[in-house]
Design a protein around this motif. Structure first.
Motif, PDB file in Angstrom:
ATOM      1  N   GLU A 103       3.626  -6.452   2.223  1.00  0.00           N
ATOM      2  CA  GLU A 103       3.670  -5.673   3.468  1.00  0.00           C
ATOM      3  C   GLU A 103       4.428  -6.341   4.592  1.00  0.00           C
ATOM      4  O   GLU A 103       4.714  -5.701   5.604  1.00  0.00           O
ATOM      5  N   ASN A 133       0.908   5.544 -14.578  1.00  0.00           N
ATOM      6  CA  ASN A 133      -0.410   4.921 -14.711  1.00  0.00           C
ATOM      7  C   ASN A 133      -1.243   5.671 -15.743  1.00  0.00           C
ATOM      8  O   ASN A 133      -1.276   6.899 -15.757  1.00  0.00           O
ATOM      9  N   GLU A 175       7.464   3.365  -9.593  1.00  0.00           N
ATOM     10  CA  GLU A 175       6.128   3.696 -10.091  1.00  0.00           C
ATOM     11  C   GLU A 175       5.798   5.106  -9.627  1.00  0.00           C
ATOM     12  O   GLU A 175       5.923   5.418  -8.439  1.00  0.00           O
ATOM     13  N   ASP A 215      -1.794  -3.724 -14.787  1.00  0.00           N
ATOM     14  CA  ASP A 215      -1.888  -3.386 -13.369  1.00  0.00           C
ATOM     15  C   ASP A 215      -3.044  -4.153 -12.726  1.00  0.00           C
ATOM     16  O   ASP A 215      -4.005  -4.499 -13.407  1.00  0.00           O
ATOM     17  N   GLN A 272       7.340   5.004  -5.910  1.00  0.00           N
ATOM     18  CA  GLN A 272       7.505   3.803  -5.087  1.00  0.00           C
ATOM     19  C   GLN A 272       8.423   2.818  -5.815  1.00  0.00           C
ATOM     20  O   GLN A 272       8.146   2.429  -6.960  1.00  0.00           O
ATOM     21  N   ARG A 279      -2.690  -6.659  -5.319  1.00  0.00           N
ATOM     22  CA  ARG A 279      -2.264  -6.837  -3.939  1.00  0.00           C
ATOM     23  C   ARG A 279      -3.271  -7.602  -3.083  1.00  0.00           C
ATOM     24  O   ARG A 279      -2.933  -8.086  -2.017  1.00  0.00           O
ATOM     25  N   PHE A 320       4.894  -1.845   0.866  1.00  0.00           N
ATOM     26  CA  PHE A 320       5.316  -1.081   2.038  1.00  0.00           C
ATOM     27  C   PHE A 320       6.426  -1.780   2.819  1.00  0.00           C
ATOM     28  O   PHE A 320       7.142  -1.153   3.571  1.00  0.00           O
ATOM     29  N   ARG A 336      -0.031  12.734  -6.363  1.00  0.00           N
ATOM     30  CA  ARG A 336      -0.443  13.226  -5.055  1.00  0.00           C
ATOM     31  C   ARG A 336      -1.015  14.620  -5.175  1.00  0.00           C
ATOM     32  O   ARG A 336      -0.508  15.428  -5.946  1.00  0.00           O
TER      33      ARG A 336
HETATM   34  P1  C2E Z   1      -2.089   1.395  -8.537  1.00  0.00           P
HETATM   35  O1  C2E Z   1      -1.562   1.858  -9.850  1.00  0.00           O
HETATM   36  O2  C2E Z   1      -2.442  -0.036  -8.419  1.00  0.00           O
HETATM   37  O3  C2E Z   1      -0.980   1.844  -7.488  1.00  0.00           O
HETATM   38  C1  C2E Z   1      -0.605   1.099  -6.345  1.00  0.00           C
HETATM   39  C2  C2E Z   1      -1.301   1.606  -5.114  1.00  0.00           C
HETATM   40  O4  C2E Z   1      -1.028   0.706  -4.044  1.00  0.00           O
HETATM   41  C3  C2E Z   1      -0.785   2.973  -4.646  1.00  0.00           C
HETATM   42  O5  C2E Z   1      -1.865   3.670  -4.045  1.00  0.00           O
HETATM   43  C4  C2E Z   1       0.250   2.570  -3.581  1.00  0.00           C
HETATM   44  O6  C2E Z   1       0.486   3.571  -2.619  1.00  0.00           O
HETATM   45  C5  C2E Z   1      -0.447   1.392  -2.963  1.00  0.00           C
HETATM   46  N1  C2E Z   1       0.492   0.467  -2.305  1.00  0.00           N
HETATM   47  C6  C2E Z   1       1.760   0.166  -2.651  1.00  0.00           C
HETATM   48  N2  C2E Z   1       2.304  -0.751  -1.829  1.00  0.00           N
HETATM   49  C7  C2E Z   1       1.349  -1.055  -0.924  1.00  0.00           C
HETATM   50  C8  C2E Z   1       1.295  -1.945   0.212  1.00  0.00           C
HETATM   51  O7  C2E Z   1       2.252  -2.646   0.562  1.00  0.00           O
HETATM   52  N3  C2E Z   1       0.120  -1.985   0.905  1.00  0.00           N
HETATM   53  C9  C2E Z   1      -0.959  -1.213   0.549  1.00  0.00           C
HETATM   54  N4  C2E Z   1      -2.059  -1.314   1.304  1.00  0.00           N
HETATM   55  N5  C2E Z   1      -0.944  -0.369  -0.510  1.00  0.00           N
HETATM   56  C10 C2E Z   1       0.194  -0.296  -1.233  1.00  0.00           C
HETATM   57  P2  C2E Z   1      -2.208   5.188  -4.401  1.00  0.00           P
HETATM   58  O8  C2E Z   1      -0.944   5.961  -4.588  1.00  0.00           O
HETATM   59  O9  C2E Z   1      -3.212   5.659  -3.419  1.00  0.00           O
HETATM   60  O10 C2E Z   1      -2.883   5.083  -5.835  1.00  0.00           O
HETATM   61  C11 C2E Z   1      -4.127   4.452  -6.000  1.00  0.00           C
HETATM   62  C12 C2E Z   1      -4.484   4.305  -7.454  1.00  0.00           C
HETATM   63  O11 C2E Z   1      -4.696   5.588  -8.055  1.00  0.00           O
HETATM   64  C13 C2E Z   1      -3.379   3.656  -8.297  1.00  0.00           C
HETATM   65  O12 C2E Z   1      -3.401   2.253  -8.135  1.00  0.00           O
HETATM   66  C14 C2E Z   1      -3.801   4.111  -9.683  1.00  0.00           C
HETATM   67  O13 C2E Z   1      -4.840   3.308 -10.167  1.00  0.00           O
HETATM   68  C15 C2E Z   1      -4.349   5.503  -9.408  1.00  0.00           C
HETATM   69  N6  C2E Z   1      -3.310   6.496  -9.727  1.00  0.00           N
HETATM   70  C16 C2E Z   1      -2.308   6.979  -8.961  1.00  0.00           C
HETATM   71  N7  C2E Z   1      -1.550   7.876  -9.633  1.00  0.00           N
HETATM   72  C17 C2E Z   1      -2.089   7.953 -10.880  1.00  0.00           C
HETATM   73  C18 C2E Z   1      -1.772   8.706 -12.081  1.00  0.00           C
HETATM   74  O14 C2E Z   1      -0.777   9.458 -12.155  1.00  0.00           O
HETATM   75  N8  C2E Z   1      -2.587   8.527 -13.168  1.00  0.00           N
HETATM   76  C19 C2E Z   1      -3.643   7.661 -13.149  1.00  0.00           C
HETATM   77  N9  C2E Z   1      -4.402   7.550 -14.245  1.00  0.00           N
HETATM   78  N10 C2E Z   1      -3.971   6.944 -12.052  1.00  0.00           N
HETATM   79  C20 C2E Z   1      -3.197   7.075 -10.941  1.00  0.00           C
END
Ligand code: C2E
Ligand code: MG
Ligand code: MG
Ligand code: MG
Length: 291
Positions: A244, A122, A63, A184, A49, A208, A263, A67
């Protein structure tokens, strides 16, 4: 088991509770098992992203977001599988995979002449507990010929607060070498501002939930303004997460956040889509978003 069940018979609520807990544990166990297979079977990928400059709308960083799509199944959210991986210990292999994949992709894009500062990954709490996690990161950088400014890391406040001396030492040395380290979800942990002065960080990512509510809630806006103020006074870069809509964008620009992620600009996308965006310049009218 049958005997225990019978004992609970008369206490409907408790039995229900136990059954529920049991089902949840079984579900988590299965999830952990299929996640382990997923690592071997190529079911994982990284989406990226963009973080754009709040001033110019230019893409600066990406970032990396993990998935997982099981075969013939629906994608499972990292919010669901990361905690499971942490509990089962699989997070170490998973984290390794993420580090390597992000480094590989960063190197590919560098060789292709893609204009990009860095990719941020992350790190979760348990992952940092592994004694050689930073050495492993450095080893991947070396393998792909990357410099410390090309990969950054994101940690939550709670992870920083719970970090022991060894982890802090590792972070300090990364910081010293020029790595970017972001806090974060800033504002949602056990925030005590005093930790900002002792932790080696370079950016704050305002959670957020504040961005979502700030346009209608003076309290959320005030917290965001305070975060920008203290961040800038400490020489940190301030990122607004989860933008958003146009109203939220106007607000984060007005209070001088440096970078915007959300987004409204871009969703997390597979590498191929990012590449089209960055190389061919298929940019949805950013100018109009920022005007
Ligand atoms: P995070 O690091 O705070 O990542 C941002 C999350 O917010 C991502 O969700 C992203 O898709 C979402 N997001 C971005 N822009 C917007 C927006 O405008 N509106 C809304 N509603 N959401 C938005 P995602 O991809 O589902 O990831 C969730 C969490 O999972 C991440 O929060 C992070 O804590 C964890 N995560 C994801 N990938 C990894 C990874 O490779 N390793 C680790 N340890 N944790 C991860
Ligand atoms: Mg993050
Ligand atoms: Mg975040
Ligand atoms: Mg988060």
């Amino acid at each position: 088991v049958a005997k225990n069940r019978a004992k609970l018979e008369g206490r409907g609520g408790l039995q229900f509770f136990h059954q529920h807990l049991h089902d949840e544990l079984v579900r988590q166990h299965r999830l952990a098992e299929s996640l382990e297979l997923a690592l071997d079977n190529d079911e994982l990928s990284l989406h990226y992203q963009p973080q754009v400059s709040a001033v110019s709308g230019q893409i600066e960083n990406l970032e990396a977001l993990l998935r997982w799509t099981p075969p013939h199944g629906q994608a499972v959210s990292p919010q669901e599988f990361i905690p499971v991986a942490e509990r089962s210990g699989l997070i170490h292999r998973l984290g390794d995979w993420v580090m390597q994949e992000a480094c590989r992709q960063r190197a590919l894009w560098r060789d292709a002449g893609v204009k990009l500062e860095r990719i941020d990954i992350n790190f979760s709490g348990r992952q940092m507990g592994r004694h050689d996690v930073f050495e492993r990161l450095e080893a991947y950088l070396r393998r792909y010929g990357l410099g410390p400014r090309e990969i950054g890391i994101e940690l939550t406040e709670n992870v920083l607060i719970e970090a022991d001396a060894r982890i802090l030492e590792g972070l300090r040395s990364l910081h010293h070498r020029g790595f970017r380290i972001a806090i974060d979800d800033f504002g949602t942990g056990y925030s005590s501002l005093s930790y900002l002065k002792q932790f080696p960080v370079t950016s704050l990512k305002i959670d957020r939930s504040f961005v979502r509510d700030a346009p209608g809630q003076p309290e959320d806006r005030a917290i965001m303004e305070a975060a920008v103020f203290i961040g800038h006074r400490l020489g940190l870069e301030v990122v607004a997460e989860g933008v958003e809509n146009a109203e939220q964008l106007a607000l984060v620009r007005e209070i001088h956040c440096d970078l915007v992620q959300g987004f409204y600009f871009y969703r997390p996308m597979p590498a191929a889509a990012i590449e089209r965006l960055l190389l061919v310049g298929v940019v949805p009218s950013l100018g109009s978003l920022l005007s």
